[in-house]
Design an enzyme around this catalytic site. Structure first.
Site, mmCIF file in Angstrom:
data_model
loop_
_atom_site.group_PDB
_atom_site.id
_atom_site.type_symbol
_atom_site.label_atom_id
_atom_site.label_comp_id
_atom_site.label_asym_id
_atom_site.label_seq_id
_atom_site.Cartn_x
_atom_site.Cartn_y
_atom_site.Cartn_z
ATOM 1 N N ARG A 61 0.898 -1.242 -0.023
ATOM 2 C CA ARG A 61 0.105 0.087 -0.094
ATOM 3 C C ARG A 61 0.732 1.245 -0.061
ATOM 4 O O ARG A 61 0.517 2.215 -0.729
ATOM 5 C CB ARG A 61 -0.918 0.063 1.183
ATOM 6 C CG ARG A 61 -2.006 1.025 1.341
ATOM 7 C CD ARG A 61 -3.028 0.716 2.217
ATOM 8 N NE ARG A 61 -4.024 1.737 2.285
ATOM 9 C CZ ARG A 61 -4.006 2.839 3.336
ATOM 10 N NH1 ARG A 61 -3.428 2.602 4.283
ATOM 11 N NH2 ARG A 61 -5.067 3.502 3.230
ATOM 12 N N ASN A 116 -4.151 8.751 4.230
ATOM 13 C CA ASN A 116 -2.991 7.877 4.886
ATOM 14 C C ASN A 116 -2.822 8.424 6.553
ATOM 15 O O ASN A 116 -2.342 7.450 6.980
ATOM 16 C CB ASN A 116 -1.784 8.794 4.189
ATOM 17 C CG ASN A 116 -1.580 8.626 2.683
ATOM 18 O OD1 ASN A 116 -2.074 7.629 2.048
ATOM 19 N ND2 ASN A 116 -0.980 9.675 2.008
ATOM 20 N N HIS A 123 0.134 4.198 -2.842
ATOM 21 C CA HIS A 123 0.033 5.491 -2.328
ATOM 22 C C HIS A 123 1.097 6.723 -2.623
ATOM 23 O O HIS A 123 1.065 7.895 -2.834
ATOM 24 C CB HIS A 123 -0.292 5.704 -0.757
ATOM 25 C CG HIS A 123 -1.566 4.973 -0.298
ATOM 26 N ND1 HIS A 123 -2.590 5.871 0.459
ATOM 27 C CD2 HIS A 123 -2.301 4.140 -0.906
ATOM 28 C CE1 HIS A 123 -3.596 5.191 0.415
ATOM 29 N NE2 HIS A 123 -3.471 4.228 -0.192
ATOM 30 N N ASP A 124 2.340 6.028 -2.981
ATOM 31 C CA ASP A 124 3.396 6.904 -3.288
ATOM 32 C C ASP A 124 3.194 7.025 -4.850
ATOM 33 O O ASP A 124 3.350 8.418 -5.287
ATOM 34 C CB ASP A 124 4.846 6.181 -3.402
ATOM 35 C CG ASP A 124 6.061 7.181 -3.607
ATOM 36 O OD1 ASP A 124 5.928 8.161 -3.397
ATOM 37 O OD2 ASP A 124 7.000 6.207 -4.191
ATOM 38 N N HIS A 130 -6.448 -6.015 -2.350
ATOM 39 C CA HIS A 130 -7.123 -6.005 -1.310
ATOM 40 C C HIS A 130 -7.453 -7.590 -0.768
ATOM 41 O O HIS A 130 -8.295 -7.850 0.070
ATOM 42 C CB HIS A 130 -8.524 -5.306 -1.258
ATOM 43 C CG HIS A 130 -8.287 -3.780 -1.257
ATOM 44 N ND1 HIS A 130 -9.260 -2.861 -1.395
ATOM 45 C CD2 HIS A 130 -7.259 -2.981 -0.984
ATOM 46 C CE1 HIS A 130 -8.889 -1.850 -1.329
ATOM 47 N NE2 HIS A 130 -7.564 -1.630 -1.075
#
Length: 324
Positions: free
Chosen positions: A67, A99, A71-72, A198
């Site tokens: 994750r 975040n 997210h980066d 997920h």
């Protein structure tokens, strides 16, 4: 004269677009799977060993590291901006809504970086560590393995506003999800494949409360079990597995089988199988884990190469939390 001006302007616009595409392609072309072969030949082994240790100690860490990479890359590209702490010049991405009190695994990245700095000072970027750690996390939990091309540099800034804007929220409907991924160049098929991440990990109550108390496309026993974890009021930080079948300890295709059975934890998860354009893709992956693994690996390669910084841009941070 007007016609000549029109075609000249059109030509200039097309030339500029081609120029931008060439710049993007050049950055990706500079990435190589053998990038550290001479400068730090043990880099990948160090990253793998640290990831295996962390995931063996806590399987959930595999999802956390995966994750972090996602997210980066969705904010400013794959430049390790997500790892930066706030400074006097900018507010970082760690406290953005998607975040805040949610991202984890920073200590594992710090440990990897420390060991690499002892071994090869100033050579291996934090952005490359994130990309390799994500791959190794998936593989450690039984998922596919793919080649990660290396050579990314680290950014010297981060964007709180872009993190709030660009990261897909757990309450999005299907059309908004498709738009969010399309904005980053992903097809519907790639979006559904990436969503399969997920199959591991957990989500906080505040992220799925609305689904389990207000959505109607939810299997009743699953709904009851999740309501037992997440109260209607309070308990925002209580956690539930995305896939309660395997407690998030195995990277497999059960996520898609859960969606077919209306057992998606997040509203955005279940939107992938809710009578819409992506239903058939979910069914394909629910039936064929090999197909899912193949498409997931391909989509991860593409994601890991979203507008990377390459030399002479960026830097190799000696501390992933702050610029040099």
């Amino acid at each position: 004269m007007a016609a000549s001006s029109f075609f000249l302007n059109r030509h200039l616009k097309l030339s500029f677009c081609v120029f931008l595409l060439c710049l993007s392609g050049t950055a990706v072309a500079q990435l190589s799977s053998t990038y550290y072969l001479l400068s730090c030949p043990l880099a990948l082994s160090v990253i793998e060993a640290e990831v295996v240790t962390a995931v063996s100690s806590e399987p959930r860490m595999g999802a956390s590291l995966l994750r972090l990479h996602f997210h980066d890359c969705f904010v400013q590209g794959c430049d390790a901006s997500v790892l930066l702490d706030d400074t006097a010049n900018f507010t970082g991405e760690k406290t953005a809504f998607p975040n805040n009190n949610s991202l984890r695994g920073f200590d594992v990245i710090d440990s990897i970086k420390y060991k690499l700095e002892q071994l090869c000072p100033g050579v291996v970027s934090c952005a490359d560590i994130l990309a390799v750690a994500a791959r190794d996390s998936v593989y450690a939990l039984g998922g596919p393995h793919w080649e990660v091309r290396l050579g990314r540099k680290d950014s010297t800034n981060a964007s709180f506003s872009d993190a709030n804007k660009d990261l897909p929220a757990p309450f999005l409907n299907l059309s908004s999800l498709i738009t969010a991924f399309a904005n980053k160049g992903f097809s519907q098929q790639e979006m559904v494949a990436l969503s399969g991440s997920h199959t591991i990990g957990m989500a906080a109550c505040r992220m799925f409360r609305n689904r389990i108390y207000n959505d109607t496309n939810i299997e009743s026993s699953f709904q009851a079990s999740e309501q037992a974890v997440c109260p209607a009021v309070g308990g925002d930080g209580k956690l539930a597995f995305f896939d309660a079948t395997n407690n998030g300890n195995s990277f497999d295709n059960l996520y898609y089988q859960n969606l077919v059975n209306q057992k998606g934890l997040l509203h955005s998860d279940q939107e992938l199988f809710n009578g819409g354009a992506t239903d058939s893709l979910v069914q394909d992956y629910a039936r064929d884990s090999s197909l899912f693994f193949h498409d997931f690996a391909d989509a991860m390669i593409k994601m890991s190469e979203l507008t990377p910084l390459t030399a002479p841009n960026g830097q190799v941070r000696t501390d992933c939390r702050k610029i040099n």
